[in-house]
Design a protein around this motif. Structure first.
Motif, short mmCIF file in Angstrom:
data_model
loop_
_atom_site.label_atom_id
_atom_site.label_comp_id
_atom_site.label_asym_id
_atom_site.label_seq_id
_atom_site.Cartn_x
_atom_site.Cartn_y
_atom_site.Cartn_z
N GLY A 401 0.78 -1.22 0.00
CA GLY A 401 0.00 0.00 0.00
C GLY A 401 0.81 1.27 0.00
O GLY A 401 0.26 2.37 -0.02
N ARG A 402 2.14 1.16 -0.01
CA ARG A 402 2.99 2.34 0.03
C ARG A 402 3.37 2.79 -1.37
O ARG A 402 3.42 1.99 -2.31
N LEU A 403 3.62 4.08 -1.51
CA LEU A 403 4.01 4.64 -2.79
C LEU A 403 5.37 4.09 -3.19
O LEU A 403 6.34 4.18 -2.44
N SER A 404 5.46 3.51 -4.40
CA SER A 404 6.66 2.76 -4.81
C SER A 404 7.33 3.36 -6.04
O SER A 404 8.11 2.67 -6.70
N LEU A 405 7.05 4.60 -6.36
CA LEU A 405 7.57 5.18 -7.60
C LEU A 405 9.09 5.14 -7.67
O LEU A 405 9.68 4.78 -8.70
N ASP A 406 9.76 5.52 -6.59
CA ASP A 406 11.22 5.54 -6.59
C ASP A 406 11.79 4.13 -6.67
O ASP A 406 12.83 3.90 -7.30
N ARG A 407 11.13 3.17 -6.03
CA ARG A 407 11.59 1.79 -6.10
C ARG A 407 11.40 1.21 -7.50
O ARG A 407 12.25 0.46 -7.99
N ILE A 408 10.30 1.58 -8.15
CA ILE A 408 10.10 1.15 -9.53
C ILE A 408 11.18 1.72 -10.43
O ILE A 408 11.78 1.01 -11.25
N ALA A 409 11.44 3.02 -10.28
CA ALA A 409 12.45 3.67 -11.11
C ALA A 409 13.83 3.08 -10.86
O ALA A 409 14.61 2.87 -11.81
N SER A 410 14.16 2.80 -9.61
CA SER A 410 15.48 2.25 -9.28
C SER A 410 15.66 0.86 -9.90
O SER A 410 16.72 0.56 -10.48
N TRP A 411 14.63 0.01 -9.77
CA TRP A 411 14.74 -1.32 -10.36
C TRP A 411 14.84 -1.24 -11.88
O TRP A 411 15.70 -1.90 -12.51
N ALA A 412 13.99 -0.44 -12.48
CA ALA A 412 13.99 -0.34 -13.94
C ALA A 412 15.31 0.22 -14.46
O ALA A 412 15.84 -0.26 -15.47
N ALA A 413 15.88 1.21 -13.78
CA ALA A 413 17.15 1.78 -14.22
C ALA A 413 18.26 0.74 -14.20
O ALA A 413 19.15 0.75 -15.06
N ALA A 414 18.21 -0.18 -13.22
CA ALA A 414 19.24 -1.22 -13.13
C ALA A 414 19.18 -2.19 -14.31
O ALA A 414 20.18 -2.86 -14.60
N GLN A 415 18.06 -2.26 -15.00
CA GLN A 415 17.94 -3.15 -16.16
C GLN A 415 18.45 -2.50 -17.45
O GLN A 415 18.51 -3.15 -18.49
N ARG A 416 18.76 -1.21 -17.38
CA ARG A 416 19.25 -0.44 -18.54
C ARG A 416 18.33 -0.62 -19.74
O ARG A 416 18.76 -1.04 -20.83
N PRO A 417 17.06 -0.30 -19.62
CA PRO A 417 16.12 -0.52 -20.72
C PRO A 417 16.27 0.53 -21.82
O PRO A 417 16.69 1.66 -21.57
#
Length: 615
Positions: A401-417
């Motif tokens: 239930g917590r806002l996860s925008l920064d965690r989403i961005a951090s994970w996605a950035a690590a994949q170098r999409p």
């Protein structure tokens, strides 16, 4: 006559804390109690209503006792939310405590302090929300957010402790307190839901928002300068401006400053001379119910067929505000008496202008410095391999239930999409806390973004990439008896000197919309390879998948393990897809187990090939 500053500051700080709690309570209804649609809407509405009805028990107590008890409960709830304790129930109790606190204010705060306190609190809350880039302190961890939260709560406690207990003037009319709920609703919607450009960062939009929040912040100072002796005719004009601006509030930057002007007229009109009565407390709590009904009525249009567009809600609430604030004043003090007020306004304008200029010199550079961001550079790709992420982010809220925008961005950035396609992107819904998901994620990834409105102008789908983009087009899909709107975003991207088409969609009525998307894919694939990605609400075994595959697409994930994507905590079906046409092959595909949404992301690496190589 001076403004009772202690009471005004106490009221403003209490509203800031309450707004913080509301921005946790509202999304918690959807993500924790409602579980994004699993709980019947009627049950969710009853749960929310209970916490707005409970404060009516305060009618049995003295206002001063309610003031102290409500403030104590509100502060306790705010501190527990900062600690991450039982988010749903603590925020629910905090809303009740906040309304009890305001009930106490309605019986103790003098008339002239109310417009300044109400508009000052809403303005300060909106400004802090912007300066925090939409990620409020309640969603942040670490010593600095804790220090700021403790300072805010301590300031509220001290103003409560030292504010005079004796009245400094007559109490405010009941209709002024009733206006708090509708005002909070309209201001909360307008402060974050301004229209968003569909392509790239929006420096002009940011400037427009800055001006709007500046105007909202100046309302408190202007109200103090003008006082209650303004002309009823001017107040009527300002009230009408509220309605007119609400109708066009989807124009960039128009909503907030227009609403600010309207609120100024409405608050001053309601605070004007006349009998105060003894119904301030019930009126305040009744206005809170208007806030709740308005929130649910506006957003229910996306899930329920109400028979009317949701844009009717803010217009109707605006008309209500004007009717409550202005009409009684005009009946009691008609415009023909304009001459009796003619001298008050010119005398107050220099003071209001000086305050406005001083605040503008400080606030505008600060807001622009915080909100503005440079446009990322375009980066051409020299190989035929493309890494793509498809993710339904559920408005940025995780399983907890917590806002996860920064965690989403951090994970996605690590994949170098190279390309990211997102579904359920919220860019300012008050119901979800007023966050710009796309702007926050794009900033974390350092990528350009292309937004495609679906349900309305701030909710839909998005594509992020720094590859050269040759064209972007969004096709509105038919509703097919489903209330939530949907679109298909078709983007042509250059990869290693070749064109690649990407269709990004979130199907709401797959049986009717799948043929429409298939036609878009066929048209785009006539001269280039195409990827169809997103939440299709369709499993590989559904007939709608056959319609999509018949457009010349294949399902590479089926051959690579057929991993399930939904629900994220116990995935049993795959409804999130990456489908490819001739000219593309899948190098790898995986579905990482992440708790940042109720869906799992699809991470793929695709290779551009020629048809001859495939053969």
């Amino acid at each position: 006559m001076t403004i009772p500053r202690g009471h005004a500051v106490m009221l403003a700080l209490g509203i800031v804390v309450l707004f913080d709690v509301l921005r946790v309570f509202l999304p918690s209804l959807i993500t924790l109690f409602g579980r994004a649609g699993e709980t019947p809407a009627e049950l969710m509405g009853l749960y929310a209503a209970a916490w707005f009805i409970l404060p009516f028990l305060a009618l049995l107590s003295k206002p001063r006792h309610a003031l102290v008890a409500g403030a104590a409960g509100l502060v306790a709830a705010r501190l527990l939310l900062q600690a991450g304790v039982s988010q749903l129930y603590v925020s629910s109790a905090g809303v009740t405590a906040g309304l009890i606190f305001l009930y106490g204010c309605a019986g103790t705060v003098p008339r002239r302090a109310v417009p300044v306190g109400v508009m000052g609190g809403i303005a300060l809350s909106s400004l802090v929300h912007l300066l925090l880039d939409g990620v409020d302190l309640a969603w942040r961890r670490g010593p600095l957010p804790w220090a700021a939260t403790l300072a805010l709560c301590l300031a509220l406690f001290l103003t409560l402790l030292f504010a005079p207990r004796t009245e400094e003037g007559a109490p405010a009319p009941a209709r002024l307190w009733f206006l708090f709920g509708p005002t909070l609703l309209l201001a909360g919607m307008a402060a974050t839901s301004w229209a968003k450009p569909e392509q790239g960062p929006e420096p002009l939009g940011t400037l427009a928002l800055s001006w709007g929040l500046l105007a909202l912040t100046l309302v408190a100072a202007t109200a103090a300068a003008l006082g209650p002796a303004t002309s009823p005719l001017i107040e009527l004009g300002l009230g009408i401006a509220l309605v007119a601006i609400t109708v066009v509030s989807h124009l960039p930057g128009a909503g907030v400053p227009g609403l600010s002007i309207g609120f100024l007229g409405s608050m001053l009109a309601a605070a004007g001379s006349g009998p105060a009565g003894r119904r301030q407390g019930p009126a305040l709590l009744g206005g809170g119910l208007v806030f709740l009904v308005g929130v649910f009525a506006y957003y229910a249009a996306y899930d329920l067929d109400l028979g009317v567009p949701n844009s009717v809600v803010p217009v109707a609430v605006s008309v209500l505000v004007v009717a409550v604030a202005v009409v009684p004043r005009l009946i009691r003090d008609p415009p023909v008496q304009l001459s009796t007020h003619r001298r008050a306004l010119p005398a107050a304008l220099p003071t209001a202008g000086a305050v406005a200029g001083a605040v503008a010199l400080v606030l505008v550079p600060l807001v622009v410095a915080v909100a503005w961001q440079p446009v990322p550079a375009v980066a051409a790709k020299r190989s035929g391999d493309v890494t793509l992420i498809a993710y339904n982010i559920r408005m940025g809220f995780g399983l907890d239930g917590r806002l996860s925008l920064d965690r989403i961005a951090s994970w996605a950035a690590a994949q170098r999409p190279d390309i990211v396609v997102l579904s359920e992107v919220d860019r300012g819904w008050l119901l979800n806390g007023g966050h710009d998901d796309l702007d926050r994620i794009a900033r974390g990834l350092g990528m350009r973004h292309y937004f495609a409105p679906a349900a309305d102008n701030v909710w839909g789908d998005a594509l992020l990439t720094n590859l050269p983009v040759k064209s972007v087009r969004s096709y509105e899909l038919g509703r097919h008896d489903h209330p939530t709107g949907a679109q298909a975003q078709a983007v042509v991207i250059e990869v290693n000197g070749r064109e690649l088409g990407v269709v990004n969609t979130h199907l709401q009525a797959p049986s009717g919309q799948a043929p429409e998307v298939a036609a878009i894919v066929r048209d785009l694939a006539a001269s280039r390879p195409v990827i169809l990605a997103g939440d299709l609400n369709t499993t590989p075994a559904d007939p709608e998948m056959g319609v999509l595959l018949a457009a010349g697409l294949t399902d590479p994930l089926k051959a690579l393990g057929d991993p399930a994507t939904s629900p994220a905590d116990r995935p049993v079906k795959r409804i999130d897809h990456v489908l490819i046409s001739a000219g593309l092959t899948a190098v790898s595909a995986q579905v990482p187990r992440l708790p940042y949404s109720d869906h799992l992301p699809v991470l793929t690496t695709l290779r551009l090939t020629s048809v001859d190589q495939e053969g």
